[in-house]
Scaffold this active site. Structure first.
Site, mmCIF file in Angstrom:
data_model
loop_
_atom_site.group_PDB
_atom_site.id
_atom_site.type_symbol
_atom_site.label_atom_id
_atom_site.label_comp_id
_atom_site.label_asym_id
_atom_site.label_seq_id
_atom_site.Cartn_x
_atom_site.Cartn_y
_atom_site.Cartn_z
ATOM 1 N N ARG A 1 1.181 -1.719 0.032
ATOM 2 C CA ARG A 1 -0.658 0.101 0.196
ATOM 3 C C ARG A 1 1.100 1.066 -0.280
ATOM 4 N NH1 ARG A 1 -5.482 -1.752 -0.826
ATOM 5 N NH2 ARG A 1 -4.177 -0.289 -2.312
ATOM 6 N N GLY B 1 -8.173 -3.675 0.899
ATOM 7 C CA GLY B 1 -7.593 -4.421 0.163
ATOM 8 C C GLY B 1 -8.243 -4.040 -1.515
ATOM 9 N N LYS B 2 -8.799 -3.033 -1.547
ATOM 10 C CA LYS B 2 -9.184 -2.551 -2.296
ATOM 11 C C LYS B 2 -8.511 -1.757 -3.488
ATOM 12 C CE LYS B 2 -12.955 -5.249 -2.259
ATOM 13 N NZ LYS B 2 -14.160 -5.298 -2.279
ATOM 14 N N HIS B 3 -8.600 -0.891 -4.350
ATOM 15 C CA HIS B 3 -7.102 0.227 -5.480
ATOM 16 C C HIS B 3 -7.206 1.062 -4.294
ATOM 17 C CE1 HIS B 3 -8.830 -1.773 -9.113
ATOM 18 N NE2 HIS B 3 -7.850 -1.634 -9.260
#
Ligand SMILES: *Cc1c(COP(=O)(O)O)cnc(C)c1O
Length: 401
Positions: free
Chosen positions: A12, A186-188
């Site tokens: 991230r 866990g997304k964009h």
């Protein structure tokens, strides 16, 4: 191989930009979205990014789906057509709102619903169709909108996995009446948890905003709690992080596209393996990379391939979900409110017919798919190394047959 993971800092881009905004929120003492500045800024920013007039921030992608269903305001027992391959958070809100999820089968090559499968699942009770764009790839939402036109159903796009994805040269989320997004870990982009509802329809947007605010119309004259609703609000802390994250979305998507392109190039043609096909005008933003593995050619199929990849430190997920949504206990045993089975008790029998013969595409896709995780901290070296591991494993498995 040690790959960056979106479940921690390795995968991230979280840093000083998020911290600066968080400090400003803490210093202000205003943590609630109803009186803050970060949340309105987030809503305006996402409106600009997605091209929508109204955006409502809320606590999760699940809450966003729930608010969209509530905005559509189905009668109990009305039907919402959806997909057998999705996150459970896109399904349970339908039942909480008293409506019946009706599953459309998916295309065995894409894992996504089609205009034909949606039309086959619709009835005179269909009030909405949820189109889910899986893995950052576009569903054929243009054809689905055409197929639904003329009925009483509206199209809701689930873009939780599809930030900036395009279908036929146009951003997904702009085809239907409402679009829902998630900023879960866990997304964009992530704020830990978070959701967004986007719309160009003022009436729907107002209802969605009310729904996440206990149906209290903040800022309007003579306010009242107008209907049954929840507190699904986000906080200024989440919005602060989301604002900083959305500034990084373009770069994240560019990196994902570049590295997945490299991966697919290096993978080349492999016996028994197919990679997602994009039509002209489609742009994938690659939440993850789903590949299809033919067990006739690669003995053991996706499960054997996943085991071989794991030996080299490459995690992957055969099936993506363990079973079609309708096989889960919730649907199989209709476990809802007490022993009432409500709202299933209101459904047309045909809407609850989960016979496997009705879902050939679903079963075939789940048998064949292997989902390779991806994130914006992958570089070309990672992409090339993963491609090499996959190639070697496929050749070894296929050759051993
Ligand atoms: C993640 C996801 C959701 C739910 O979002 P949460 O923020 O986890 O509640 C809904 N639909 C799809 C397709 C998702 O991937």
């Amino acid at each position: 191989m040690r790959l960056p993971s979106d479940q921690d800092a390795t995968g991230r881009f979280l840093g000083v930009e998020e911290l600066d905004r968080l400090r400003a929120v803490i210093d202000s003492g205003v943590l609630t979205a109803t009186k803050g500045v970060q949340t309105p800024e987030l809503e305006a920013r996402v409106g600009a990014i997605t091209g929508h007039r109204s955006v409502v921030a809320c606590s999760s992608g699940t809450a966003a789906i729930h608010a969209a269903i509530a905005a559509c305001d189905p009668e109990p027992g009305d039907e919402i057509v959806t997909t057998s391959i999705t996150d459970m958070g896109a399904l349970t809100p339908i039942l909480f709102q008293g409506a019946i999820p009706v599953f459309a089968d998916v295309d065995a090559r894409t894992g996504m619903v089609t205009a034909e499968s949606v039309r086959a699942a619709m009835s005179e009770r269909t009030r909405a169709v949820i189109v889910t764009h899986l893995f950052g790839l576009p569903a054929p939402v243009d054809a689905i909108v055409d197929a639904v036109a003329g009925s009483d159903a509206m199209v809701i796009e689930d873009c939780a996995q599809a930030f900036l994805t395009q279908r036929a040269g146009r951003q997904v989320g702009t085809f239907g009446s409402m679009a829902c997004f998630s900023t879960q870990q866990g997304k964009h982009v992530t704020s830990g948890e978070g959701g967004l509802i986007a719309s160009d329809d003022d009436r729907l947007a107002r209802r969605a905003r009310m729904f996440v605010n206990k149906a209290w119309p903040y800022g309007e004259a003579d306010p009242d709690h107008e209907f049954l609703a929840l507190n699904y609000r986000t906080t200024e802390l989440q919005s602060a992080v989301a604002n900083a994250q959305f500034d990084k979305l373009d770069a994240a998507v560019r990196q994902r596209r570049a590295t997945v392109t490299r991966f697919l190039e290096r993978l080349g043609a492999l016996p028994g393996v197919s990679v997602p096909a994009l039509e002209a005008g489609d742009v994938a933003t690659w939440w993850k990379v789903p590949i299809l593995v033919d067990r006739e050619v690669v003995p053991g199929g996706p499960v054997a391939l996943a085991a071989a990849l794991a030996e080299h430190g490459v995690a992957s997920a055969p099936r993506y979900i363990r079973k079609p949504a309708f096989e889960c206990a919730l649907f199989r045993d209709q476990r809802t409110f007490g022993s009432s089975r409500w709202p299933f008790t209101l459904a047309r029998p045909d809407a609850l017919d989960y016979s496997p013969g009705r879902f050939p595409g679903t079963y075939e896709y789940l048998e064949r798919v292997l989902v390779v995780p991806w994130n914006e901290r992958y570089d070309d070296g990672h992409a090339e190394a993963i491609a090499r591991v996959v190639r070697d494993a496929v050749h070894e498995l296929a050759g051993a047959s």
